[in-house]
Write a protein that holds these residues in place. Sequence first.
Motif, PDB file in Angstrom:
ATOM      1  N   TRP B 203       0.874  -1.182   0.000  1.00  0.00           N
ATOM      2  CA  TRP B 203       0.000   0.000   0.000  1.00  0.00           C
ATOM      3  C   TRP B 203       0.903   1.220   0.000  1.00  0.00           C
ATOM      4  O   TRP B 203       1.828   1.310   0.821  1.00  0.00           O
ATOM      5  CB  TRP B 203      -0.903  -0.014   1.221  1.00  0.00           C
ATOM      6  N   ASP B 204       0.653   2.131  -0.918  1.00  0.00           N
ATOM      7  CA  ASP B 204       1.439   3.359  -0.978  1.00  0.00           C
ATOM      8  C   ASP B 204       0.597   4.491  -0.394  1.00  0.00           C
ATOM      9  O   ASP B 204      -0.321   4.992  -1.042  1.00  0.00           O
ATOM     10  CB  ASP B 204       1.804   3.660  -2.440  1.00  0.00           C
ATOM     11  N   PRO B 205       0.884   4.889   0.857  1.00  0.00           N
ATOM     12  CA  PRO B 205       0.056   5.911   1.502  1.00  0.00           C
ATOM     13  C   PRO B 205       0.214   7.280   0.851  1.00  0.00           C
ATOM     14  O   PRO B 205      -0.671   8.131   0.953  1.00  0.00           O
ATOM     15  CB  PRO B 205       0.557   5.916   2.955  1.00  0.00           C
ATOM     16  N   ASP B 206       1.344   7.512   0.171  1.00  0.00           N
ATOM     17  CA  ASP B 206       1.556   8.814  -0.464  1.00  0.00           C
ATOM     18  C   ASP B 206       0.646   8.992  -1.677  1.00  0.00           C
ATOM     19  O   ASP B 206       0.224  10.096  -1.982  1.00  0.00           O
ATOM     20  CB  ASP B 206       3.020   8.953  -0.901  1.00  0.00           C
ATOM     21  N   GLN B 207       0.379   7.879  -2.357  1.00  0.00           N
ATOM     22  CA  GLN B 207      -0.462   7.961  -3.552  1.00  0.00           C
ATOM     23  C   GLN B 207      -1.847   7.375  -3.341  1.00  0.00           C
ATOM     24  O   GLN B 207      -2.658   7.399  -4.277  1.00  0.00           O
ATOM     25  CB  GLN B 207       0.192   7.205  -4.708  1.00  0.00           C
ATOM     26  N   ASN B 208      -2.083   6.809  -2.149  1.00  0.00           N
ATOM     27  CA  ASN B 208      -3.350   6.103  -1.924  1.00  0.00           C
ATOM     28  C   ASN B 208      -3.574   5.025  -2.968  1.00  0.00           C
ATOM     29  O   ASN B 208      -4.648   4.935  -3.557  1.00  0.00           O
ATOM     30  CB  ASN B 208      -4.529   7.083  -1.952  1.00  0.00           C
ATOM     31  N   ARG B 209      -2.531   4.279  -3.216  1.00  0.00           N
ATOM     32  CA  ARG B 209      -2.636   3.246  -4.254  1.00  0.00           C
ATOM     33  C   ARG B 209      -2.195   1.907  -3.701  1.00  0.00           C
ATOM     34  O   ARG B 209      -1.311   1.822  -2.859  1.00  0.00           O
ATOM     35  CB  ARG B 209      -1.728   3.571  -5.443  1.00  0.00           C
ATOM     36  N   GLN B 236      -7.303   2.799  -8.258  1.00  0.00           N
ATOM     37  CA  GLN B 236      -6.340   2.806  -7.155  1.00  0.00           C
ATOM     38  C   GLN B 236      -5.600   1.481  -7.043  1.00  0.00           C
ATOM     39  O   GLN B 236      -4.733   1.332  -6.187  1.00  0.00           O
ATOM     40  CB  GLN B 236      -7.069   3.034  -5.814  1.00  0.00           C
ATOM     41  N   GLN B 267      -2.678  -2.690   3.494  1.00  0.00           N
ATOM     42  CA  GLN B 267      -3.284  -1.364   3.666  1.00  0.00           C
ATOM     43  C   GLN B 267      -3.372  -1.002   5.144  1.00  0.00           C
ATOM     44  O   GLN B 267      -3.006   0.096   5.550  1.00  0.00           O
ATOM     45  CB  GLN B 267      -4.675  -1.370   3.028  1.00  0.00           C
ATOM     46  N   GLY B 270       0.320  -0.819   6.628  1.00  0.00           N
ATOM     47  CA  GLY B 270       1.261   0.088   5.982  1.00  0.00           C
ATOM     48  C   GLY B 270       2.591  -0.572   5.640  1.00  0.00           C
ATOM     49  O   GLY B 270       3.615   0.089   5.518  1.00  0.00           O
TER      50      GLY B 270
END
Lengths: 208, 796
Positions: B203-209, B236, B267, B270
Motif C-alpha cells: 500500500w502506498d500511503p503517499d499515492q493512496n494506491r 487505485q 493497507q 502500511g
Amino acid sequence: MKISGQNAIAAPVDKVWEAILDPRVLVATIPGCEQLEATGENAYAMTVSAGVAAIKGTYSGSCLLQDLRHGEGLTMKLKGAGAPGTIDATVLVSFKDDGAQTVLSYDADAVVGGMIGGVGQRMLTSVSRRMAAEFFGNVEKVIAGGLPAAVAAAEPAVSAEGAPVYAAAPKAAAPSAAGGESFLLGVAVGGGLVLAGVIVGGLLGRRR
Amino acid sequence: MTTKMMGAKVQRVEDDRLVRGTGRYVDDVAPDALHAAVLRSPHAHARIVSIDVDAVLDVEGVHAVWTHEDLEGAMAEPLPLLIPHPTLTHGRTQYALAKDEVNHVGEAIAFVVADDRYVAEDALARIVVEYELLPAVVGIEAARTATHLVHDDVPGNVAARMEQSNGDAAAAIAAAPHTLSLDLKIERSACMPMEGRGTVARWDPDQNRLQVWTSTQTSTGVRAAVAAKLGLDLGQVDVITPDVGGGFGVKIVHPWPEELLVPLAAQRLGRAVKFTEDRREHFISSAHERAQMHHVEVGFDDEGRVLGLDVRFWHDHGAYTPYGLIVPIITSTQLLGPYKPGAYHVQFDSLYTNTVIVTPYRGAGRPQGCFVMERTMDAIAAELGKDRADVRAVNFIQPDEFPYDQGLIFQDGRELKYDSGDYPAMLAKIKELVDWDHFEDFRAAKAAEGKRVGLGLACYVEGTGVGPYEGAHVHIETSGKVKVATGLTSQGQGHQTAFAQIVADELGVRFEDVEITTGDTRRMPYAVGTFASRAAVMSGSAIHLAAKRTKEKALRIAADALEADVDDLEIVDGVVSVKGTDSSIPLGTVAVLSNPLRYAFDEASKAATQFNVGDPTKPPVAEDDEPGLEGKDFYSPPRSTFASGMHAVIVETDVETAEIRILKYAVVHDCGHLINPMIVEGQIHGGVAQGVGGALYERMAYDESGQLLNASFMDFLMPYVTEVPASIEIDHLETPSPLNPLGIKGAGEAGVIPGSAAFAAAIEDAERLPITAMPISPSELFALRATHAPHAQESK
C-alpha cells in the motif's frame, strides 16, 4: 481410520483391570504422558508428549471412560489437539482372561484431522501399534514390580478446580509396589491415551 | 519481407531466463515483506463454537491476527460467485475467513501476519478453535444419497440441475435396432502446478494506491475483486502477474481469501505483506477437478451409427461453487466430440461435498466427456463386432458440413457450432501413425512372447478461444523497439515468443526487437484471462489487429516523410522503404515524427520539434489523430473456435503384476494455423504427461470423514519423465478457423483430454475386460482380473 490390535499382559485379569484404571499407573506407563488430571467421574484431561522420529510435540486431550464392565471391557472417548492435528476417537477395549495372562484387545475408530490426517496417516497404524505395545509392556512391568517410588510416594497435586493432578515421575526412578482401586482406572485410560497420544502425537511437532 | 515468423519453429525466448533460474515469481518480489499464514480447518464439516486468539496477541513478531469478526463491509460477505447461471439455483461461496461453519479440510479460519512465516505459523499453533463436528459428505454417492447435507439450506446437496437436448433422444433410443447402457466414472484429481498460490501487496500511503502481485490466470479479475472487496476505486489498484510456475486452471479462481486478506493487511499495516502457499495448503485449500459419475443410454443401427444418446451425470463440485457450472457444462456439450448423434439429451446434477472446491483443470470437463463418448463408441463396436475406428468414422461430422451446429448452448452462452475441421482425414493420419491396420500382427507377435498388449483410440473436439474479448497495445519507441502489452497472463505458454512472432510478421520488425508484457493492469487494464486454450486465439488476434493499426499509422507518416504513396511502401527489419528504391526511413524515426515536440532531448528528437516538421497551416496533431506511434485494438469473436485431435496408445499389461506400460503414444492434432509448431508440440507433450497422470496415477484419496490422505508428494503420484512415453509421435492437420484473422485455434489443453479414454480403451483391448472407471492402478487392474475370471482362464 480404524486401528485395532491386541496385547497380552502377564497378570490375571483382575490385576490388570485394577492397574489400568489408576491414573498414577497411567502417568508412569503411557509413553510420553506428562500429566493427567481428573475432571469428573471417569473423565480426565491429559498432556501427552509424543512423536515419531523428528516429528514431536505436545498434545492436550481429554478422555472419558464409559460402559465399564469390570474385568471385561470399557469404551473410551478420546479427544486430542495439538498444532499439527486433531483426533477424535472411540476405542473399545476388551479384557480376556487367559489363565496367567490377560489379553487386551482394542478397536479404535479415529477421525484424524489437520496435517497429520493428510501427511502421516498411512504411518499411524503401525506407529500406534508399536506404542500400544510399549504401553502394555510398561503396565506389565508395573504390575510385576510396582510403580516408580517417586510416583508411588507422591500425593497427587491439586489443580485450581480442586481436581487431583498426577505428574509423571522423573525417568529412571526405582519401581515400588502400589495398587488400589484408582490404579485400575488408570491403565485402561492408558490404552486409549496411548492411541490418542500416538495418533495425535505422531504428527505433533512444528510444521516444516 | 524477411522470413515469415508465423509457422516457424522459433525457440522460446523466455526459456533462457526460466531455465537458468532467473525467472521472477511472486515469492521473489518484496523480500522484506511481512509474511502471512492461514489457520485451516482440520475438519471436513464442523460448526465453529469459538475461536480464542488471546495467546497470539502478545507474541513478539506478530503484527495482526484476524478471524471473520475482524472483517468489515464487503470483506465480511461471502466471496463472489464468479460465473452465475440460471440453473445454478443453490450457489454458495465461502467467506474470506470462515464464519460459524467450515465445509472442507483446509478452509481458511484465521489469518496471521508476522515478521516471517516461522513466527506466523507458530502463532497459528496458539489459536484455539472449538469445533462441533458435523457429519461429512464425501464422494458422489454420499452427496446423491443426501443422508447428510453439506449446506443446511441446500436440499439434496444439489446446487444445480441442468438439461439440454437436441431432438428426441429417448424416442430415438427406443426405436433403435441396438441399445446399450453404460456406467462410467472418473475420480478426483488436481492440477498441481510447481508454484502454488502466492500474493504480495504494497500500500502506498503517499499515492493512496495499492499494488498487488499475484500468481493468477487473471490479473484484471483479481483487480476488480480486490477493488470491490476493499472499497477502492479500480484506478487505485494495480495488479501485476510476474512469472507464474504453472496454472493449469487452478489459478483462474479469484479472489482467493489470501488475495483479499494480503492487500487488506498491507493497507491496514502500511507494510508490504506476502503469502506463499505451501504444498500441503495447495492440496487442501486450492482446487481439484474431474470427479464425475455418468450413466449412458445409447441406441444405434447396424453400422454403429448413433441414433440416440442419453447421458445423465453427477458432478462433484466440492464445498462451494465460485466457478459456477463451467466444468459440467463443458462435459455435457463437449462429450459429443467429432460425432453427430441423431438425437442427444443430457442432464447433470452438480453436487456439494465436504471437499475442496472444483474449478477447471486443464481439459476442464472434457477428459470426462471424451471418456464417456469414446467408451460408448468402443462398446458399440464390441457389441456389433466391428472395427472401433470404423464405428467412429460412420459417426463423424463430414468436412462439407461445417459450420456444424450441435444444437446446444456452450459454456460461453453461445451456440455449440463447430467452425471447421476434417475428422476423416485426421482418423486416416492417426491410423497410419499407430499402424492401426497391422496391430493384430503386433498383438500376435507379442502374444507369442507371452506378452499382452492393447491398442486404444480416442477422439475429441475442444472449444477454444472463448470470449468475451482480449486487447493489445503496440507502441513503437523512438529507438525502433516495439513494446506490446496484452492483459491476459502467462504461465509458461511461450507468449513472449509466439506473440512476438505475430508482431514481427505484421509490422515487419525484427523478432528480437519486440517485447511482450502480459498480465499487468498498468499496461492493459482491459482483459479477461488465460484459460480455455484462449491466449493465442484471443490475445494473438488482438495483437495482430493492434499491430496492423500501428503499421497503418507508421506507413501514413512514412508516406508523408518519404513523399510516396502508402501502397508503394514496405517495412522490412524495422525500416520503411519505397519498394524498389533506396528511399527509406527507420520506424524509430517514424515514431519520432509521430509525436510533434516543443522540446528536443536528443539528436533524434530535434527532427520532431515544431520548426522542423508539419504543415504550418494545420494543427500539429490532426483532429482525428493522436501523438505517438501506437496502436490498440481488441478482438471479440462471435463464439468459440473448435480444435480437434485424436490420440492412440499401445500399452502392455504385465501378465503377472498388471503393471501398465506405454509402448507407443501417437497424437494427431488440429489447432488451425500454427504460430509456432515447437510450442504447440511442447503443449501437447505437457498435456499428454498430465493425461498419463490422470489415467494411471493421480487421484485424491479422501477418507469417509473428508480427510485427504495423500496431501503430499510422498503419497500423491504424478508421472515423472520415467512414466511419460519417451517419444510421442505427433502429426498436425491445419484446418484454419474462419473466426479470427490468423485462422488459429487453441492448443493448450488438447494433450490431456483423451488420455483416460485412450488408456481405458487400450487396457480393455489388452485385457478383454470392461474398463469403466479411471484412473486405474495396477492393483485395481489385478483385482479386476480376479472378478472377470473368463480371461484369466482363457489365457491359461
